[in-house]
Design a protein around this motif. Sequence first.
Motif, PDB file in Angstrom:
ATOM      1  N   ALA A   1       0.774  -1.260   0.031  1.00  0.00           N
ATOM      2  CA  ALA A   1       0.012  -0.214   0.079  1.00  0.00           C
ATOM      3  C   ALA A   1       0.820   1.120  -0.023  1.00  0.00           C
ATOM      4  CB  ALA A   1      -1.070   0.051   1.275  1.00  0.00           C
ATOM      5  N   ALA A   2       0.396   1.995  -1.056  1.00  0.00           N
ATOM      6  CA  ALA A   2       1.322   3.199  -1.011  1.00  0.00           C
ATOM      7  C   ALA A   2       1.424   4.267   0.296  1.00  0.00           C
ATOM      8  CB  ALA A   2       0.962   4.271  -2.085  1.00  0.00           C
ATOM      9  N   GLN A   3       0.157   4.132   0.810  1.00  0.00           N
ATOM     10  CA  GLN A   3      -0.160   4.996   2.018  1.00  0.00           C
ATOM     11  C   GLN A   3      -0.921   3.981   3.149  1.00  0.00           C
ATOM     12  OE1 GLN A   3       1.466   7.706   3.214  1.00  0.00           O
ATOM     13  NE2 GLN A   3       2.210   8.374   1.352  1.00  0.00           N
ATOM     14  N   PRO A   4      -0.373   3.284   3.925  1.00  0.00           N
ATOM     15  CA  PRO A   4      -1.255   2.270   4.563  1.00  0.00           C
ATOM     16  C   PRO A   4      -1.982   2.734   5.910  1.00  0.00           C
ATOM     17  CG  PRO A   4       1.144   1.967   5.516  1.00  0.00           C
ATOM     18  CD  PRO A   4       1.227   2.927   4.120  1.00  0.00           C
ATOM     19  N   ILE A   5      -1.697   4.137   6.030  1.00  0.00           N
ATOM     20  CA  ILE A   5      -2.408   4.833   7.212  1.00  0.00           C
ATOM     21  C   ILE A   5      -3.307   5.962   6.503  1.00  0.00           C
ATOM     22  CG2 ILE A   5      -2.615   5.881   9.383  1.00  0.00           C
ATOM     23  CD1 ILE A   5      -0.109   4.233  10.190  1.00  0.00           C
TER      24      ILE A   5
ATOM     25  N   GLU B   1      -1.606  -4.569   6.242  1.00  0.00           N
ATOM     26  CA  GLU B   1      -2.344  -4.010   7.580  1.00  0.00           C
ATOM     27  C   GLU B   1      -2.734  -2.602   6.877  1.00  0.00           C
ATOM     28  OE1 GLU B   1      -0.838  -4.694  11.091  1.00  0.00           O
ATOM     29  OE2 GLU B   1      -1.037  -7.010  11.002  1.00  0.00           O
ATOM     30  N   LEU B   2      -3.806  -2.217   7.033  1.00  0.00           N
ATOM     31  CA  LEU B   2      -4.453  -0.824   6.781  1.00  0.00           C
ATOM     32  C   LEU B   2      -4.916  -0.283   7.957  1.00  0.00           C
ATOM     33  CD1 LEU B   2      -5.772  -1.262   3.198  1.00  0.00           C
ATOM     34  CD2 LEU B   2      -3.487  -0.701   3.718  1.00  0.00           C
TER      35      LEU B   2
ATOM     36  N   GLY C   1     -19.767  13.270  13.024  1.00  0.00           N
ATOM     37  CA  GLY C   1     -20.454  11.981  13.150  1.00  0.00           C
ATOM     38  C   GLY C   1     -21.735  11.956  12.430  1.00  0.00           C
ATOM     39  N   GLY C   2     -22.017  11.166  11.663  1.00  0.00           N
ATOM     40  CA  GLY C   2     -23.170  10.950  10.931  1.00  0.00           C
ATOM     41  C   GLY C   2     -23.154  10.479   9.503  1.00  0.00           C
ATOM     42  N   PRO C   3     -22.497  11.428   8.584  1.00  0.00           N
ATOM     43  CA  PRO C   3     -22.264  10.951   7.185  1.00  0.00           C
ATOM     44  C   PRO C   3     -21.274   9.912   7.016  1.00  0.00           C
ATOM     45  CG  PRO C   3     -22.282  13.509   7.612  1.00  0.00           C
ATOM     46  CD  PRO C   3     -22.358  12.861   8.841  1.00  0.00           C
ATOM     47  N   PRO C   4     -21.317   9.136   6.136  1.00  0.00           N
ATOM     48  CA  PRO C   4     -20.298   7.971   5.809  1.00  0.00           C
ATOM     49  C   PRO C   4     -18.832   8.707   5.826  1.00  0.00           C
ATOM     50  CG  PRO C   4     -22.050   7.701   4.583  1.00  0.00           C
ATOM     51  CD  PRO C   4     -22.382   9.037   5.205  1.00  0.00           C
ATOM     52  N   LEU C   5     -17.978   8.118   6.138  1.00  0.00           N
ATOM     53  CA  LEU C   5     -16.347   8.648   5.764  1.00  0.00           C
ATOM     54  C   LEU C   5     -15.883   7.561   4.681  1.00  0.00           C
ATOM     55  CD1 LEU C   5     -13.674  10.070   6.474  1.00  0.00           C
ATOM     56  CD2 LEU C   5     -13.410   8.563   8.458  1.00  0.00           C
ATOM     57  N   VAL C   6     -15.453   7.912   3.500  1.00  0.00           N
ATOM     58  CA  VAL C   6     -14.817   7.105   2.783  1.00  0.00           C
ATOM     59  C   VAL C   6     -13.233   7.470   2.371  1.00  0.00           C
ATOM     60  CG1 VAL C   6     -14.872   6.275   0.247  1.00  0.00           C
ATOM     61  CG2 VAL C   6     -16.932   6.802   1.665  1.00  0.00           C
ATOM     62  N   GLN C   7     -12.522   6.424   2.691  1.00  0.00           N
ATOM     63  CA  GLN C   7     -11.052   6.401   2.582  1.00  0.00           C
ATOM     64  C   GLN C   7     -10.545   5.345   1.490  1.00  0.00           C
ATOM     65  OE1 GLN C   7      -8.824   8.861   4.324  1.00  0.00           O
ATOM     66  NE2 GLN C   7     -10.904   9.785   4.352  1.00  0.00           N
ATOM     67  N   THR C   8      -9.764   5.970   0.469  1.00  0.00           N
ATOM     68  CA  THR C   8      -9.447   5.173  -0.619  1.00  0.00           C
ATOM     69  C   THR C   8      -7.734   4.566  -0.217  1.00  0.00           C
ATOM     70  OG1 THR C   8     -11.006   5.911  -2.058  1.00  0.00           O
ATOM     71  CG2 THR C   8      -9.236   4.533  -3.113  1.00  0.00           C
ATOM     72  N   PHE C   9      -7.343   3.402  -0.605  1.00  0.00           N
ATOM     73  CA  PHE C   9      -6.147   3.026  -0.281  1.00  0.00           C
ATOM     74  C   PHE C   9      -5.662   2.656  -2.064  1.00  0.00           C
ATOM     75  CE2 PHE C   9      -7.761   2.594   3.699  1.00  0.00           C
ATOM     76  CZ  PHE C   9      -6.539   2.935   4.601  1.00  0.00           C
ATOM     77  N   ASP C  10      -4.401   2.851  -2.324  1.00  0.00           N
ATOM     78  CA  ASP C  10      -4.013   2.250  -3.643  1.00  0.00           C
ATOM     79  C   ASP C  10      -2.996   1.006  -3.349  1.00  0.00           C
ATOM     80  OD1 ASP C  10      -4.922   4.191  -5.310  1.00  0.00           O
ATOM     81  OD2 ASP C  10      -3.206   5.701  -4.854  1.00  0.00           O
ATOM     82  N   LEU C  11      -3.432  -0.141  -3.792  1.00  0.00           N
ATOM     83  CA  LEU C  11      -2.714  -1.326  -3.486  1.00  0.00           C
ATOM     84  C   LEU C  11      -1.896  -1.863  -4.923  1.00  0.00           C
ATOM     85  CD1 LEU C  11      -5.263  -3.288  -1.633  1.00  0.00           C
ATOM     86  CD2 LEU C  11      -3.484  -2.130  -0.531  1.00  0.00           C
ATOM     87  N   ALA C  12      -0.472  -1.901  -4.743  1.00  0.00           N
ATOM     88  CA  ALA C  12       0.287  -2.295  -5.924  1.00  0.00           C
ATOM     89  C   ALA C  12       1.020  -3.593  -5.923  1.00  0.00           C
ATOM     90  CB  ALA C  12       1.337  -1.041  -6.122  1.00  0.00           C
ATOM     91  N   HIS C  13       1.112  -4.281  -6.937  1.00  0.00           N
ATOM     92  CA  HIS C  13       1.724  -5.613  -7.050  1.00  0.00           C
ATOM     93  C   HIS C  13       3.103  -4.984  -7.399  1.00  0.00           C
ATOM     94  CE1 HIS C  13       3.784  -9.223  -8.635  1.00  0.00           C
ATOM     95  NE2 HIS C  13       2.504  -9.610  -9.336  1.00  0.00           N
TER      96      HIS C  13
END
Length: 243
Positions: free
Chosen positions: A20-24, A117-118, A32-44
Amino acid sequence: MNAIILVLALAAPPGPALRAAQPIAAAGEIKGGPPLVQTFDLAHAAGNGIVTITAVEAGCGCLRQSLSATVLQPGEQAKLAIEVNTLTQPEGPNRWPVRVRFRRDVPGAAAETGEVELLVTATIVRELTLTPPQLALSASGEVTRTLTLTDRRAKPLTLTRAVSSSPHLSANIAPRQNTETTITLKLAADAPPGVRDETVTLYSDDAGYPEFRVPVRVQKRAAGGATAVPEELALRFAVGEAE
């Protein structure tokens, strides 16, 4: 000295084939209330073989995941989007670990397995509350439950509509009374038997709180089946206390 460094580098074990380029992902302070979306870049990250993502595991049922690809050739990437339902999470600092399991297949060699691990972190600030933030419905016939949205800000929001993931589960929004809005959920008598996880999404006129996603665990029993008393439990946890 350079020769020693070279020997140590050659002796060091190679890194994992999936990285993962940025695991954290630190979201900082959020509402609190609206959904929180976080995107991870996974590379071979290996030079050969095929990497297959076999599982994405999270310790909290408040997380949903979406993966753009599960099979990667060398150099290819996949995007993993993690969505946190902050409506059900406690106020204050929160951590949501995620484990990505993978397998690397190289012709002529044994399969290699591993994991990445993320971590998603955020500090939740709660300006309004939905009580309860999630429901469990268990019945053999029709059953209703109520939710109460409390917004004590100077300009409280107004819920505009409710959408259920099931045609057998409806939600009716009553007109707001001062700081409180009541939502009545009804499970129809003709709902098929079984256990299902449904969602009721509440939409509002507040751009800061466009929607709330209420998890609803439905357990529809066949008539004459076993019963449990009480049918529903509400648990409260102190700040920092694990569920």
